[in-house]
Scaffold this active site. Structure first.
Site, PDB file in Angstrom:
ATOM      1  N   ILE A 384       0.858  -1.195   0.000  1.00 23.76           N
ATOM      2  CA  ILE A 384       0.000   0.000   0.000  1.00 23.76           C
ATOM      3  C   ILE A 384       0.890   1.240   0.000  1.00 23.76           C
ATOM      4  O   ILE A 384       1.718   1.407   0.906  1.00 23.76           O
ATOM      5  CB  ILE A 384      -0.909   0.013   1.250  1.00 23.76           C
ATOM      6  N   GLU A 386       1.463   4.122   1.221  1.00 20.25           N
ATOM      7  CA  GLU A 386       0.993   5.092   2.198  1.00 20.25           C
ATOM      8  C   GLU A 386       1.633   6.464   1.995  1.00 20.25           C
ATOM      9  O   GLU A 386       1.119   7.480   2.436  1.00 20.25           O
ATOM     10  CB  GLU A 386       1.239   4.601   3.636  1.00 20.25           C
ATOM     11  N   ASP A 428     -16.060  35.626 -17.414  1.00 19.91           N
ATOM     12  CA  ASP A 428     -16.825  36.855 -17.540  1.00 19.91           C
ATOM     13  C   ASP A 428     -15.957  37.883 -18.263  1.00 19.91           C
ATOM     14  O   ASP A 428     -14.732  37.739 -18.327  1.00 19.91           O
ATOM     15  CB  ASP A 428     -17.199  37.350 -16.137  1.00 19.91           C
ATOM     16  N   ASP A 735     -16.395  37.742 -11.372  1.00 17.69           N
ATOM     17  CA  ASP A 735     -16.285  38.594 -10.191  1.00 17.69           C
ATOM     18  C   ASP A 735     -17.627  38.997  -9.605  1.00 17.69           C
ATOM     19  O   ASP A 735     -17.716  39.395  -8.462  1.00 17.69           O
ATOM     20  CB  ASP A 735     -15.485  39.870 -10.514  1.00 17.69           C
ATOM     21  N   ASP A 739     -22.082  35.744 -11.637  1.00 16.13           N
ATOM     22  CA  ASP A 739     -21.179  34.655 -12.005  1.00 16.13           C
ATOM     23  C   ASP A 739     -21.190  33.511 -10.985  1.00 16.13           C
ATOM     24  O   ASP A 739     -20.737  32.406 -11.282  1.00 16.13           O
ATOM     25  CB  ASP A 739     -19.733  35.172 -12.121  1.00 16.13           C
ATOM     26  N   ASN A 801       6.729  -1.702  -5.453  1.00 16.73           N
ATOM     27  CA  ASN A 801       5.781  -2.588  -4.775  1.00 16.73           C
ATOM     28  C   ASN A 801       5.515  -3.862  -5.575  1.00 16.73           C
ATOM     29  O   ASN A 801       5.382  -4.954  -5.018  1.00 16.73           O
ATOM     30  CB  ASN A 801       4.462  -1.851  -4.534  1.00 16.73           C
ATOM     31  N   ASN A 829       9.952   0.376   2.284  1.00 16.31           N
ATOM     32  CA  ASN A 829       8.963   1.426   2.042  1.00 16.31           C
ATOM     33  C   ASN A 829       9.410   2.765   2.610  1.00 16.31           C
ATOM     34  O   ASN A 829       9.253   3.817   1.987  1.00 16.31           O
ATOM     35  CB  ASN A 829       7.619   1.045   2.658  1.00 16.31           C
ATOM     36  N   THR A 832      12.547   4.044   0.441  1.00 11.89           N
ATOM     37  CA  THR A 832      12.277   4.424  -0.955  1.00 11.89           C
ATOM     38  C   THR A 832      11.127   5.427  -1.085  1.00 11.89           C
ATOM     39  O   THR A 832      11.157   6.318  -1.930  1.00 11.89           O
ATOM     40  CB  THR A 832      11.950   3.184  -1.792  1.00 11.89           C
TER      41      THR A 832
END
Length: 995
Positions: A384, A386, A428, A735, A739, A801, A829, A832
């Protein structure tokens, strides 16, 4: 006479309450327009519409009221005033919430509005009545969403699937007894959530600092007294008085007006101030921008004075309606967020499948159950990525920082990468593509054409004639025209670093600025005293002032519509000579007017005459004038906008202008900015044409439209919806209040920080603090850089992985112990996916990334090409790791040595791979080399430092082992080398995206 009837009523003599009550009750009847009373002459004068009510009917109603009054007076023996009259003669209308939700106030007769709202033109509401109304319908403000606290924003981060996945990985580590691993993963997860919530919280605080509207006061008449109250206390039925400079506090119907001009650009997109009057009645439906008898909340009065009856407050106003639509519009997740969630889920299920396979295979080949469970779950945790959420958050945060340095506040981190998918920018015109400030760009006299440089209210600019710079003070015709423009002018200003802050009408402000460019300031006209003014009127279309100079000479100065001015002239100023105005001159001037009109310039004519006495005859004041010349003004494009649009086209991004302004003005600006393509037909569509198209018809045409003119907020929203339904990733900039709904609905909403309204800013994901369209291009460039960095990270991490999984699976099939134990997988993990991956996440932007087409938001960021590269690299990495492990294990039988070789091989290959994931010189990223060195030192420590050797199950490697590892790594990277593909040509991209 028809339409007027006068009554002599002795009962109202010096009885003002009775006179006013009779007036109030009579005005409730349809057809009665106006009533004046005089309690000294005992008269009531009634103006009415004969086709709606007859004189006979009015006499009958007045007689009825007086009879009731006399009867009640005799019965009670007092000088009865109208409250009893009201209760006994006319039924009091009931007020309900529905009364305030009427949207067609502009079509109702004034007396019906007064009757509906139970008010009075002169006395206004009663204080008690106003208090009851505010208790019933609430204050005059929008229902605001409760602002989220920092901790609520922090908890919101845990809704992301990838964060939930990391929490699951942390829990699994704790269950396996790997407390340190669990704490590391949990710390990473909390850190990512903190960074994301802090960025969002900080953006909201920065946005709050942009709020520039504080509490406003409004003059209101209640109980026949005029006072100033907080605008939030206004209710429908209040009679308000406004003058130049005031912000309109609520939607209101005009009941009296004098030369009123209103700036409605924030609501309708109309760049010029609009004339308003109480004298217009409508029976048919009119678009918002054409309701001349109405004034709307949030707009500003630039000229004149007005008296109006409030018809809608808070959420029932036009702005409130837009605000409600915004609050009920759900914010869809960005392509990146959806993509990463899909990716996280796919990785999770893949990891679970692989790990289950490894555990089952291991058990079938006789491996211990507990060892295989630990190995399988360790591999799952290791597989995984992470670090993905960390790298993503840091990359986005760095991108946000860079964008902030260039002038933007990013409220949503993911919006920065989302810009990389943008293939259409809907923008606009007024205040976004243009300065929002009228500018005189051209002046023509009978034989001279002058060009003036500069933009907006900046006083920096030069005068040119025949492409040569000139001194305007030496051109008599030019100087005279600028003098008339300055004398015939009611604006004031404040100086501010080379520009003027104009207070008043934008067109008159433009005349002030052009005079400043010619070194003519207000002080230069102190020698003139204004004796009289005939104000500009929408009917006469001109303004006249009579001035006296220090020599007691008088001058009449006139400006206005050129055809009107020309018709009043009998002479003309030719250079420095005054001569008779000929038919040939008139034809030439009309050609000049037409020529300037085709450029969408607002054309104004100027004339004067000198007198040795003050004129007394109003009929001759504006006759026999001397024609001087014409000015052409326009709201010009912002600096750098044209080049920014060119970059967008090169990047495969189509720019679409959506404005509430007129078709002619929008087309002229579109041509200046190269929005219109001369080879394509029907590139401009008006709001009226848009309404005549079904959704399917609009869907078929919309890709060929570059400009939408005269559009309403609902139409802007419809355009964005259709574009998104066609698969486009839409960025909407603007603006104004008009809009805001489209900004909220778009994939990326961008609002202006300086000129933008609060509603527009709240609806957006990004706010431009410098209001510069060019900043959007910088943001897109940064977004594309972030997208590229995420791809680099995925390529780098997922390949490693996959290599780990292949190595372990190979050994398991052969019935051998796993080449990597759980602690080694987690260390790999960390080594790297730590510093090297982080350095990839902040890789600087590619120079050519704005010459490539946008990333397809419908496709995964993990596209087929990237997936192929990851699989090839991962397979080679897994094969080499398994090969070294098997060779050494079969040759020596030393499991620990073989495992250490596999572990070192994976790390070294990834250190080499990190450079392969880049396409720039090493010096372009100052973090990459220190990151790799740090990771290598961690690897060596785990192999040669005794306490770590025991923790991670390693033994020292010999020099020959390292040589084999480096040779293997070099061979893998040589086989996996893929040359950079040639970039598509910009012209090709543009043609493809617009076809």
């Amino acid at each position: 006479m028809p339409g007027r009837i006068r009554f002599k009523i002795k009962e109202i003599k010096q009885n003002n309450p009775l006179a006013q009550k009779i007036k109030q009750l009579l005005l409730r009847f349809s057809g009665i327009n106006q009533i004046t009373t005089n309690i000294y002459s005992k008269s009531i004068l009634i103006y009415y519409q004969p086709h709606q009510i007859s004189a006979k009917a009015i006499i009958k109603k007045v007689s009825y009221l007086l009879t009731k009054y006399k009867n009640l007076k005799e019965k009670r023996g007092i000088n009865l005033v109208a409250p009893t009259l009201e209760q006994n003669s006319v039924e009091k209308p009931k007020i309900s919430k529905q009364s305030f939700q009427q949207k067609d106030w502009y079509k109702l007769p004034l007396q019906q509005i007064i009757k509906t709202l139970n008010s009075d033109f002169e006395q206004g509401l009663k204080q008690k009545q106003a208090q009851q109304l505010i208790a019933k319908i609430g204050p005059n403000q929008f229902k605001q969403k409760k602002r989220k606290s920092f901790w609520r924003l922090f908890l919101k981060q845990f809704k992301d699937f990838i964060i939930k996945l990391l929490l699951g990985a942390s829990l699994t580590s704790f269950l396996l007894g790997q407390i340190s691993d669990g704490l590391v993963i949990l710390s990473i997860t909390i850190l990512e959530a903190l960074v994301g919530s802090w960025q969002e919280f900080k953006a909201k605080k920065s946005l709050a600092s942009l709020k520039k509207y504080s509490k406003t006061k409004t003059k209101v008449t209640r109980n026949n007294k005029t006072t100033s109250i907080d605008s939030k206390r206004l209710v429908p039925g209040d009679i308000i008085s406004l003058e130049a400079g005031d912000i309109v506090p609520a939607d209101a119907r005009l009941i009296d007006s004098s030369k009123v001009k209103i700036n409605e650009s924030t609501l309708t997109g109309e760049s010029e101030a609009i004339s308003k009057t109480h004298k217009i009645d409508y029976t048919s439906t009119r678009p918002l921008a054409d309701r001349k008898n109405m004034i709307f909340m949030g707009t500003s009065i630039v000229k004149g004075r007005a008296k109006a009856i409030v018809v809608a407050t808070g959420n029932n106003t036009q702005i409130g309606y837009i605000s409600q639509k915004i609050n009920t519009t759900k914010q869809r997740s960005t392509p990146l967020e959806r993509d990463l969630e899909r990716l996280a889920k796919n990785i999770t299920w893949s990891c679970l499948a692989i790990c289950s396979g490894i555990i089952v295979t291991g058990l079938l080949t006789g491996q211990p159950l507990m060892q295989m469970i630990k190995t399988g779950l360790g591999l799952a945790i290791g597989a995984i990525p992470e670090g993905l959420a960390t790298i993503l958050t840091i990359s986005l945060a760095f991108g946000v920082k860079k964008i902030a340095e260039k002038g933007a506040i990013v409220k949503q981190l993911s919006a920065t990468e989302n810009l990389s998918c943008t293939d259409i920018i809907c923008t606009d015109k007024t205040g976004t593509l243009t300065t929002g400030q009228m500018t005189v760009t051209e002046i023509q006299t009978i034989n001279n054409k002058y060009k003036i440089s500069g933009r907006g209210y900046s006083t920096i600019g030069e005068f040119y004639c025949n492409q040569q710079p000139i001194n305007p003070q030496q051109q008599q015709d030019l100087k005279q025209l600028l003098t008339i423009g300055s004398l015939c002018n009611n604006t004031s200003y404040d100086k501010n670093d080379g520009s003027l802050k104009i207070i008043g009408d934008p067109s008159e402000g433009a005349l002030r600025v052009v005079a400043h460019k010619a070194n003519l300031e207000l002080a230069d006209f102190d020698c003139y005293t204004r004796e009289e003014e005939i104000a500009f009127d929408s009917e006469t279309k001109k303004m006249t002032v009579i001035c006296q100079d220090n020599s007691n000479n008088y001058s009449v100065n006139v400006k206005g519509a050129p055809d009107v001015i020309l018709a009043k002239c009998s002479k003309i100023l030719d250079g420095d000579q005054i001569r008779k105005l000929t038919k040939k001159d008139i034809k030439k001037i009309n050609r000049q007017i037409k020529e300037m009109g085709t450029k969408a310039l607002r054309v104004m004519g100027f004339a004067y005459k000198k007198l040795n006495h003050k004129p007394t005859n109003d009929h001759t004041i504006e006759e026999d004038l001397i024609f001087v010349g014409l000015t052409g003004m326009i709201d010009p494009p912002r600096p750098k906008v044209k080049s920014a649009i060119k970059q967008c086209h090169q990047a495969g991004i189509k720019v679409v202008m959506i404005t509430g302004d007129h078709k002619r003005t929008a087309k002229a600006i579109g041509k200046k900015l190269n929005l219109l393509n001369s080879t394509e037909k029907q590139q401009l569509l008006t709001g009226q044409q848009l309404d005549n198209l079904s959704n399917q018809e609009l869907t078929n045409k919309i890709d060929n439209i570059s400009i939408f003119a005269r559009t309403s907020p609902q139409q802007k929203l419809r355009i964005v919806k259709i574009l998104k339904a066609k698969g486009h990733v839409v960025t909407m900039t603007g603006d104004g209040v008009n809009d805001a709904p489209a900004i909220k609905k778009a994939d990326i909403g961008i609002a202006m920080g300086q000129t933008g309204t609060d509603i527009a800013q709240e609806s957006s994901a990004i706010v431009l603090t410098d209001d510069n369209f060019a900043t959007i291009v910088d943001a897109i460039k940064e977004g594309r850089s972030i997208s590229s960095n995420i791809k680099r990270f995925l390529k780098y991490v997922l390949a490693g992985n996959i290599g780990e999984a292949i190595a372990i699976f190979t050994a398991t099939i052969l019935g051998l112990p796993p080449p990597l134990i759980a602690s080694q997988l987690l260390l790999i993990n960390f080594i790297t996916e730590g510093f090297p991956a982080l350095s990839l996440g902040i890789e600087p932007a590619d120079k050519n990334n704005m010459k490539q087409p946008p990333r397809d938001g419908q496709q995964s960021i993990l596209d087929q090409n990237l997936l192929s590269e990851i699989l090839i690299k991962g397979s080679l990495l897994g094969a080499s790791t398994a090969g070294l492990y098997l060779t050494n294990y079969f040759a020596t039988g030393n499991l620990t040595k073989a495992s250490t070789l596999a572990y070192a091989n994976l790390v070294i290959n990834q250190m080499v791979h990190v450079f392969q994931c880049r396409d720039k010189p090493i010096r372009a990223n100052k973090y990459i080399v220190p990151a790799v060195i740090t990771s290598c030192l961690l690897l060596l420590s785990s192999i040669y430092f005794s306490p770590l050797m025991q923790l991670f199950g390693t033994v020292p490697l010999q020099l020959t082992d390292w040589i084999i590892i480096f040779l293997t790594s070099s061979l893998i990277n040589l086989v996996n080398y893929t040359p950079q593909q040639e970039l598509p040509q910009p012209a090709t991209i543009f043609q493809v995206k617009l076809s």
